[in-house]
Design a protein around this motif. Sequence first.
Motif, PDB file in Angstrom:
ATOM      1  N   ASP A   1     -10.990 -12.197  -0.903  1.00 54.92           N
ATOM      2  CA  ASP A   1      -9.580 -11.903  -1.132  1.00 54.92           C
ATOM      3  C   ASP A   1      -9.082 -12.904  -2.165  1.00 54.92           C
ATOM      4  O   ASP A   1      -8.930 -14.093  -1.886  1.00 54.92           O
ATOM      5  CB  ASP A   1      -8.816 -12.050   0.184  1.00 54.92           C
ATOM      6  N   GLU A   2      -8.824 -12.413  -3.377  1.00 47.32           N
ATOM      7  CA  GLU A   2      -8.465 -13.311  -4.470  1.00 47.32           C
ATOM      8  C   GLU A   2      -7.191 -14.090  -4.182  1.00 47.32           C
ATOM      9  O   GLU A   2      -7.044 -15.231  -4.611  1.00 47.32           O
ATOM     10  CB  GLU A   2      -8.315 -12.517  -5.772  1.00 47.32           C
ATOM     11  N   ASN A   3      -6.281 -13.490  -3.432  1.00 49.77           N
ATOM     12  CA  ASN A   3      -5.012 -14.152  -3.149  1.00 49.77           C
ATOM     13  C   ASN A   3      -5.174 -15.374  -2.245  1.00 49.77           C
ATOM     14  O   ASN A   3      -4.272 -16.211  -2.159  1.00 49.77           O
ATOM     15  CB  ASN A   3      -4.030 -13.164  -2.512  1.00 49.77           C
ATOM     16  N   GLU A   4      -6.319 -15.455  -1.572  1.00 48.65           N
ATOM     17  CA  GLU A   4      -6.569 -16.606  -0.695  1.00 48.65           C
ATOM     18  C   GLU A   4      -7.141 -17.795  -1.468  1.00 48.65           C
ATOM     19  O   GLU A   4      -7.232 -18.901  -0.932  1.00 48.65           O
ATOM     20  CB  GLU A   4      -7.545 -16.215   0.419  1.00 48.65           C
ATOM     21  N   LEU A   5      -7.550 -17.575  -2.700  1.00 43.28           N
ATOM     22  CA  LEU A   5      -8.173 -18.643  -3.488  1.00 43.28           C
ATOM     23  C   LEU A   5      -7.127 -19.503  -4.170  1.00 43.28           C
ATOM     24  O   LEU A   5      -6.086 -19.010  -4.627  1.00 43.28           O
ATOM     25  CB  LEU A   5      -9.097 -18.039  -4.553  1.00 43.28           C
ATOM     26  N   LYS A   6      -7.403 -20.788  -4.230  1.00 44.17           N
ATOM     27  CA  LYS A   6      -6.555 -21.742  -4.943  1.00 44.17           C
ATOM     28  C   LYS A   6      -7.366 -22.313  -6.108  1.00 44.17           C
ATOM     29  O   LYS A   6      -8.349 -23.016  -5.907  1.00 44.17           O
ATOM     30  CB  LYS A   6      -6.121 -22.874  -4.007  1.00 44.17           C
ATOM     31  N   PHE A   7      -6.958 -21.999  -7.315  1.00 45.68           N
ATOM     32  CA  PHE A   7      -7.673 -22.456  -8.512  1.00 45.68           C
ATOM     33  C   PHE A   7      -7.160 -23.818  -8.953  1.00 45.68           C
ATOM     34  O   PHE A   7      -5.985 -24.148  -8.710  1.00 45.68           O
ATOM     35  CB  PHE A   7      -7.537 -21.426  -9.629  1.00 45.68           C
ATOM     36  N   PRO A   8      -8.003 -24.616  -9.614  1.00 48.94           N
ATOM     37  CA  PRO A   8      -9.396 -24.284  -9.970  1.00 48.94           C
ATOM     38  C   PRO A   8     -10.335 -24.369  -8.760  1.00 48.94           C
ATOM     39  O   PRO A   8     -10.163 -25.228  -7.890  1.00 48.94           O
ATOM     40  CB  PRO A   8      -9.752 -25.353 -11.006  1.00 48.94           C
ATOM     41  N   LEU A   9     -11.296 -23.450  -8.728  1.00 49.83           N
ATOM     42  CA  LEU A   9     -12.360 -23.533  -7.719  1.00 49.83           C
ATOM     43  C   LEU A   9     -13.306 -24.668  -8.122  1.00 49.83           C
ATOM     44  O   LEU A   9     -13.350 -25.071  -9.284  1.00 49.83           O
ATOM     45  CB  LEU A   9     -13.125 -22.219  -7.644  1.00 49.83           C
ATOM     46  N   THR A  10     -14.042 -25.155  -7.165  1.00 49.30           N
ATOM     47  CA  THR A  10     -15.002 -26.232  -7.461  1.00 49.30           C
ATOM     48  C   THR A  10     -16.410 -25.807  -7.071  1.00 49.30           C
ATOM     49  O   THR A  10     -16.621 -25.108  -6.075  1.00 49.30           O
ATOM     50  CB  THR A  10     -14.646 -27.532  -6.720  1.00 49.30           C
ATOM     51  N   LEU A  11     -17.343 -26.261  -7.881  1.00 50.08           N
ATOM     52  CA  LEU A  11     -18.761 -25.952  -7.679  1.00 50.08           C
ATOM     53  C   LEU A  11     -19.510 -27.275  -7.597  1.00 50.08           C
ATOM     54  O   LEU A  11     -19.432 -28.095  -8.515  1.00 50.08           O
ATOM     55  CB  LEU A  11     -19.258 -25.122  -8.859  1.00 50.08           C
ATOM     56  N   GLN A  12     -20.221 -27.534  -6.497  1.00 48.32           N
ATOM     57  CA  GLN A  12     -20.966 -28.773  -6.352  1.00 48.32           C
ATOM     58  C   GLN A  12     -22.062 -28.622  -5.298  1.00 48.32           C
ATOM     59  O   GLN A  12     -22.065 -27.651  -4.526  1.00 48.32           O
ATOM     60  CB  GLN A  12     -20.031 -29.917  -5.967  1.00 48.32           C
ATOM     61  N   LYS A  13     -22.979 -29.597  -5.271  1.00 50.61           N
ATOM     62  CA  LYS A  13     -24.025 -29.597  -4.249  1.00 50.61           C
ATOM     63  C   LYS A  13     -23.386 -29.839  -2.882  1.00 50.61           C
ATOM     64  O   LYS A  13     -22.381 -30.553  -2.763  1.00 50.61           O
ATOM     65  CB  LYS A  13     -25.060 -30.688  -4.533  1.00 50.61           C
ATOM     66  N   TRP A  14     -23.980 -29.257  -1.842  1.00 52.48           N
ATOM     67  CA  TRP A  14     -23.453 -29.483  -0.491  1.00 52.48           C
ATOM     68  C   TRP A  14     -23.660 -30.946  -0.103  1.00 52.48           C
ATOM     69  O   TRP A  14     -24.553 -31.615  -0.599  1.00 52.48           O
ATOM     70  CB  TRP A  14     -24.132 -28.567   0.512  1.00 52.48           C
ATOM     71  N   LYS A  15     -22.774 -31.438   0.780  1.00 51.52           N
ATOM     72  CA  LYS A  15     -22.817 -32.831   1.201  1.00 51.52           C
ATOM     73  C   LYS A  15     -22.934 -32.909   2.718  1.00 51.52           C
ATOM     74  O   LYS A  15     -22.469 -32.010   3.447  1.00 51.52           O
ATOM     75  CB  LYS A  15     -21.560 -33.582   0.757  1.00 51.52           C
ATOM     76  N   VAL A  16     -23.541 -33.985   3.170  1.00 49.50           N
ATOM     77  CA  VAL A  16     -23.578 -34.250   4.606  1.00 49.50           C
ATOM     78  C   VAL A  16     -22.141 -34.396   5.096  1.00 49.50           C
ATOM     79  O   VAL A  16     -21.337 -35.106   4.503  1.00 49.50           O
ATOM     80  CB  VAL A  16     -24.380 -35.536   4.908  1.00 49.50           C
ATOM     81  N   GLY A  17     -21.810 -33.693   6.162  1.00 47.62           N
ATOM     82  CA  GLY A  17     -20.440 -33.715   6.679  1.00 47.62           C
ATOM     83  C   GLY A  17     -19.653 -32.483   6.316  1.00 47.62           C
ATOM     84  O   GLY A  17     -18.592 -32.216   6.909  1.00 47.62           O
ATOM     85  N   ASP A  18     -20.140 -31.691   5.332  1.00 47.91           N
ATOM     86  CA  ASP A  18     -19.464 -30.445   4.973  1.00 47.91           C
ATOM     87  C   ASP A  18     -19.438 -29.501   6.178  1.00 47.91           C
ATOM     88  O   ASP A  18     -20.409 -29.413   6.944  1.00 47.91           O
ATOM     89  CB  ASP A  18     -20.191 -29.754   3.815  1.00 47.91           C
ATOM     90  N   ARG A  19     -18.336 -28.785   6.316  1.00 53.42           N
ATOM     91  CA  ARG A  19     -18.190 -27.834   7.413  1.00 53.42           C
ATOM     92  C   ARG A  19     -17.570 -26.546   6.864  1.00 53.42           C
ATOM     93  O   ARG A  19     -16.737 -26.586   5.950  1.00 53.42           O
ATOM     94  CB  ARG A  19     -17.312 -28.429   8.512  1.00 53.42           C
ATOM     95  N   PHE A  20     -17.973 -25.413   7.421  1.00 51.57           N
ATOM     96  CA  PHE A  20     -17.387 -24.137   6.988  1.00 51.57           C
ATOM     97  C   PHE A  20     -17.345 -23.170   8.166  1.00 51.57           C
ATOM     98  O   PHE A  20     -17.772 -23.490   9.287  1.00 51.57           O
ATOM     99  CB  PHE A  20     -18.148 -23.571   5.795  1.00 51.57           C
ATOM    100  N   TYR A  21     -16.778 -21.982   7.915  1.00 51.48           N
ATOM    101  CA  TYR A  21     -16.639 -20.964   8.950  1.00 51.48           C
ATOM    102  C   TYR A  21     -17.519 -19.777   8.567  1.00 51.48           C
ATOM    103  O   TYR A  21     -17.092 -18.894   7.808  1.00 51.48           O
ATOM    104  CB  TYR A  21     -15.179 -20.525   9.084  1.00 51.48           C
ATOM    105  N   PRO A  22     -18.763 -19.759   9.010  1.00 52.04           N
ATOM    106  CA  PRO A  22     -19.694 -18.707   8.582  1.00 52.04           C
ATOM    107  C   PRO A  22     -19.196 -17.314   8.935  1.00 52.04           C
ATOM    108  O   PRO A  22     -18.713 -17.079  10.052  1.00 52.04           O
ATOM    109  CB  PRO A  22     -20.985 -19.035   9.351  1.00 52.04           C
ATOM    110  N   LYS A  23     -19.279 -16.435   7.986  1.00 54.95           N
ATOM    111  CA  LYS A  23     -18.902 -15.039   8.224  1.00 54.95           C
ATOM    112  C   LYS A  23     -19.773 -14.468   9.336  1.00 54.95           C
ATOM    113  O   LYS A  23     -20.991 -14.645   9.357  1.00 54.95           O
ATOM    114  CB  LYS A  23     -19.098 -14.231   6.934  1.00 54.95           C
ATOM    115  N   GLY A  24     -19.111 -13.784  10.280  1.00 52.89           N
ATOM    116  CA  GLY A  24     -19.844 -13.180  11.380  1.00 52.89           C
ATOM    117  C   GLY A  24     -19.893 -14.029  12.635  1.00 52.89           C
ATOM    118  O   GLY A  24     -20.504 -13.637  13.627  1.00 52.89           O
TER     119      GLY A  24
END
Length: 437
Positions: A352-375
């Motif tokens: 959903d493009e409206n949920e994105l806040k630009f600029p987006l960032t692209l980087q290697k994953w880091k220890v401590g990163d957390r996300f909400y896996p789809k499904g």
Amino acid sequence: MLEKFKKHLELNLPFLVGSRLLIAVSGGIDSMVCLHLLQQLQFNIAVAHCNFQLRGYESLEDALFVEKYTSSHNIPLYSVSFDTKLFVKEKGLSTQVAARKLRYDWFYELVELYDFDYIITAHHADDSMESFFINLSRGTGLEGLIGIPVVNDKVIRPLLPFDRATLHEYATEHSIIWREDSSNATDDYLRNKIRHAVTPVLKELQPQFTVAFLKTQTFLKDSQALVNDAVKIVYEQVVMEREDAIEIDLELLINLQNYKSYLYYWLKIYGFTSWEDIFKMVHSKTGKVVYSPSHILLKDRSFLIVRPFKEQETEVVYEINWDQRDVKLPLNITFCRVTNQSQESKSVIFVDENELKFPLTLQKWKVGDRFYPKGMNGKSKKVSKFLKDKKISLLEKDAIWTLASKNKIVWIIGYRQDERFIVKPNTKNILKIEFTQ
């Protein structure tokens, strides 16, 4: 000696004929005899002399002696003076190691600048013998006992079959003048102690000791050749080469009676030295790591993986602005607004493009990163735990990137989308994001 030297060159070093030779000459008896022999055989030669400025006026006199000799015999001379003491202080090296580095680095510069084919040094049988005992006293494997190599890249040592006594006899017979290095008379260095106190006793006990020693080293070199053959054969059975890494199959490795020796030969070329830690890794848990100056060795389940050591890339962040639709670095990613959501895959997600806040960032994953896996019904999970559950190898983990919006992960690229940005029934602007290798 001249005839024996000539036959030695014809039999073992025939490639020297017609080559441009740079002879390292200190002014001592060894290098002066070597220079004289090659002069007599009319080789195409030039001389290189290093003044390490370690013995004050004596060092200067050595340089002047070599200059006078080469000038009187119309031999091209290249000379240099090094501030060796300063180099030792700056690099934290021993005097001997520092002098060796300065000397050979300069020799190779001359080779490149003036198109020489080979560098000739005057190492002889006694030098090889002393190296043998130095290495033996410190603890060494077969490699440390086979002596100084006759050929090492562009460095050639044609006097190795001859001992110091033979060189002295030749110098006396041909009235060769040389300079004595006063430091050779002291016992400040281990090599000098062995030269003055060990080898003379052995030669007294066994007059033919040098001949026997050279014969033994020949046998050791033959044994080393057998070892090298075995190392190559087993390597092909146990090791898999990847694009930028090698993988050692531990299940196959531990069935070898001498697997530690194989590991040593395979890994030493990458600069590894922490052998006890490496040997323990064979039976350790996944995740153990050992570093060399240039490579990393890591344990991943039933494999040891070697790859080049890279600077930490987790700190490098790339920004993607709203109007960017085609990203090339560090990955190939395209953004395209679509009217309908089609089939997703590991390389394609819809958000959903409206949920994105630009600029987006692209980087290697880091220890401590957390996300909400789809499904996963809105449950969060650490990225590290997600990758572990997916049984992704340590090598593959190092290459995983994340796409994020204001520190919220949108996509673990190539693996899983974040639930917070999925397309919903009321989504007005659907953005297709595609990753291509």
